[in-house]
Every structure is written in C-alpha cells, then in structure tokens.
Write a protein that holds these residues in place. Sequence first.
Motif, short mmCIF file in Angstrom:
data_model
loop_
_atom_site.label_atom_id
_atom_site.label_comp_id
_atom_site.label_asym_id
_atom_site.label_seq_id
_atom_site.Cartn_x
_atom_site.Cartn_y
_atom_site.Cartn_z
N PRO A 9 0.84 -1.20 0.00
CA PRO A 9 0.00 0.00 0.00
C PRO A 9 0.88 1.25 0.00
CG PRO A 9 -0.01 -1.02 2.17
CD PRO A 9 0.76 -1.92 1.25
N THR A 10 0.40 2.30 -0.66
CA THR A 10 1.11 3.58 -0.66
C THR A 10 0.96 4.23 0.71
OG1 THR A 10 -0.80 4.88 -1.36
CG2 THR A 10 0.58 3.90 -3.12
N GLU A 11 1.66 5.35 0.92
CA GLU A 11 1.55 6.07 2.19
C GLU A 11 0.11 6.52 2.44
OE1 GLU A 11 3.42 10.05 4.26
OE2 GLU A 11 4.66 8.95 2.82
N SER A 12 -0.54 7.05 1.42
CA SER A 12 -1.93 7.49 1.55
C SER A 12 -2.87 6.31 1.82
CB SER A 12 -2.38 8.23 0.30
OG SER A 12 -1.65 9.42 0.14
N GLU A 13 -2.61 5.20 1.17
CA GLU A 13 -3.43 4.00 1.40
C GLU A 13 -3.23 3.50 2.83
OE1 GLU A 13 -3.53 2.38 -3.22
OE2 GLU A 13 -2.03 1.57 -1.84
N LEU A 14 -2.01 3.58 3.33
CA LEU A 14 -1.75 3.17 4.71
C LEU A 14 -2.51 4.04 5.71
CD1 LEU A 14 2.04 2.22 4.86
CD2 LEU A 14 0.10 0.77 5.47
N GLU A 15 -2.60 5.34 5.42
CA GLU A 15 -3.37 6.24 6.28
C GLU A 15 -4.83 5.80 6.34
OE1 GLU A 15 -2.69 10.08 4.54
OE2 GLU A 15 -0.88 10.42 5.70
N ILE A 16 -5.37 5.43 5.20
CA ILE A 16 -6.77 4.98 5.14
C ILE A 16 -6.91 3.64 5.84
CG2 ILE A 16 -8.60 4.18 3.57
CD1 ILE A 16 -7.61 6.43 1.61
N LEU A 17 -5.97 2.74 5.62
CA LEU A 17 -6.02 1.44 6.30
C LEU A 17 -5.96 1.61 7.81
CD1 LEU A 17 -3.78 -0.76 3.98
CD2 LEU A 17 -6.24 -1.01 4.36
N VAL A 37 -8.57 16.08 9.53
CA VAL A 37 -8.09 16.63 10.79
C VAL A 37 -6.60 16.95 10.71
CG1 VAL A 37 -7.69 16.10 13.24
CG2 VAL A 37 -9.87 15.50 12.17
N ASN A 38 -5.83 16.09 10.04
CA ASN A 38 -4.37 16.24 10.00
C ASN A 38 -3.80 16.72 8.67
OD1 ASN A 38 -4.00 15.32 12.69
ND2 ASN A 38 -4.33 13.23 11.98
N LYS A 39 -4.62 16.70 7.62
CA LYS A 39 -4.09 17.14 6.33
C LYS A 39 -5.20 17.67 5.44
CE LYS A 39 -3.52 13.31 3.31
NZ LYS A 39 -2.69 12.24 2.83
N ASP A 40 -4.81 18.45 4.48
CA ASP A 40 -5.77 19.01 3.54
C ASP A 40 -6.07 17.96 2.48
OD1 ASP A 40 -7.40 20.82 2.26
OD2 ASP A 40 -5.76 21.76 1.15
N ALA A 41 -7.17 17.27 2.66
CA ALA A 41 -7.54 16.19 1.74
C ALA A 41 -8.91 16.49 1.15
CB ALA A 41 -7.57 14.86 2.49
N GLY A 42 -9.01 16.43 -0.16
CA GLY A 42 -10.29 16.64 -0.82
C GLY A 42 -11.13 15.37 -0.76
N TYR A 43 -12.43 15.53 -0.66
CA TYR A 43 -13.33 14.38 -0.59
C TYR A 43 -13.17 13.49 -1.83
CZ TYR A 43 -17.49 11.52 -0.50
OH TYR A 43 -18.34 10.43 -0.51
N THR A 44 -13.10 14.10 -3.00
CA THR A 44 -13.00 13.30 -4.23
C THR A 44 -11.67 12.53 -4.29
OG1 THR A 44 -12.21 15.23 -5.47
CG2 THR A 44 -14.56 14.74 -5.58
#
Length: 127
Positions: A9-17, A37-44
């Motif tokens: 998994p990528t770093e972003s995928e690990l955050e979701i996992l 809460v911790n980063k600027d992430a768009g819903y899409t």
Amino acid sequence: MKADTLFKPTESELEILQILWEKGDCTVRDVHEILEVNKDAGYTTTLKLMQIMHEKGLVSRDTSSKTHIYRSLVNQQKTQQHLVNKMINNVFNGSATRLVMQALGNHKASTEEINSIKAYLEEISKK
C-alpha cells in the motif's frame, strides 16, 4: 487478492487502512473527516483512493445501500510485520537492534512504553 499487492500500500493508502483498522467499517465520508483533521484532503481524492484500494484488493466495498461501506481486507498485524521486516532489511542492513535504537533515540518513550519494552525483552529472554 495478489500476494504482492497485499504488502504494497502507498503512504496514503496506509493512512486509510489505519483508519479502517481502528474504526472498522467506514464510509468514504467517515474516512475523509478523519483524514481532514491532520491534512488538507479533498473528498474526491479520498473517494478515488478508496476506489483504487478496492480495485487492488486492499478493501472490500458493500454497495447494498446508497452509502457504500468499506472494510479492510488486509490484516493489520501481518502488514505491519511485513513493512517492519522490509525496513529492517532495506534500511538497517538486517539489524533489528539498529532499528530499535534509532526508534528510541528519535522518539521520547513514556515510562509505560519503556516498562512494556522491558517486560517484552524479559519474556523473550526466557524462551
């Protein structure tokens, strides 16, 4: 699910996992609100990442209701174990000692954490 996909998994995928492992089944909105809460992430962006993770076999998706529910398909302990082993081999030349020393040198461990580490070391030495 392919074996080689399981532990890549990528770093972003690990955050979701991490969120799915901690919270259990979640909607994209649930995951997005925690990520925000911790980063600027768009819903899409969150939605697309979770769709990709579904295609890769990292998560399952229940589409029986209007709001899709996602669940991790990868085991947290096995994933962590694989990633730590990979780091030990690739970054610390196979030395778990060097990894532990680096981790403890860069992170202020609480008294509780230190006591837990000592207890674990005692348990290992008894075997």
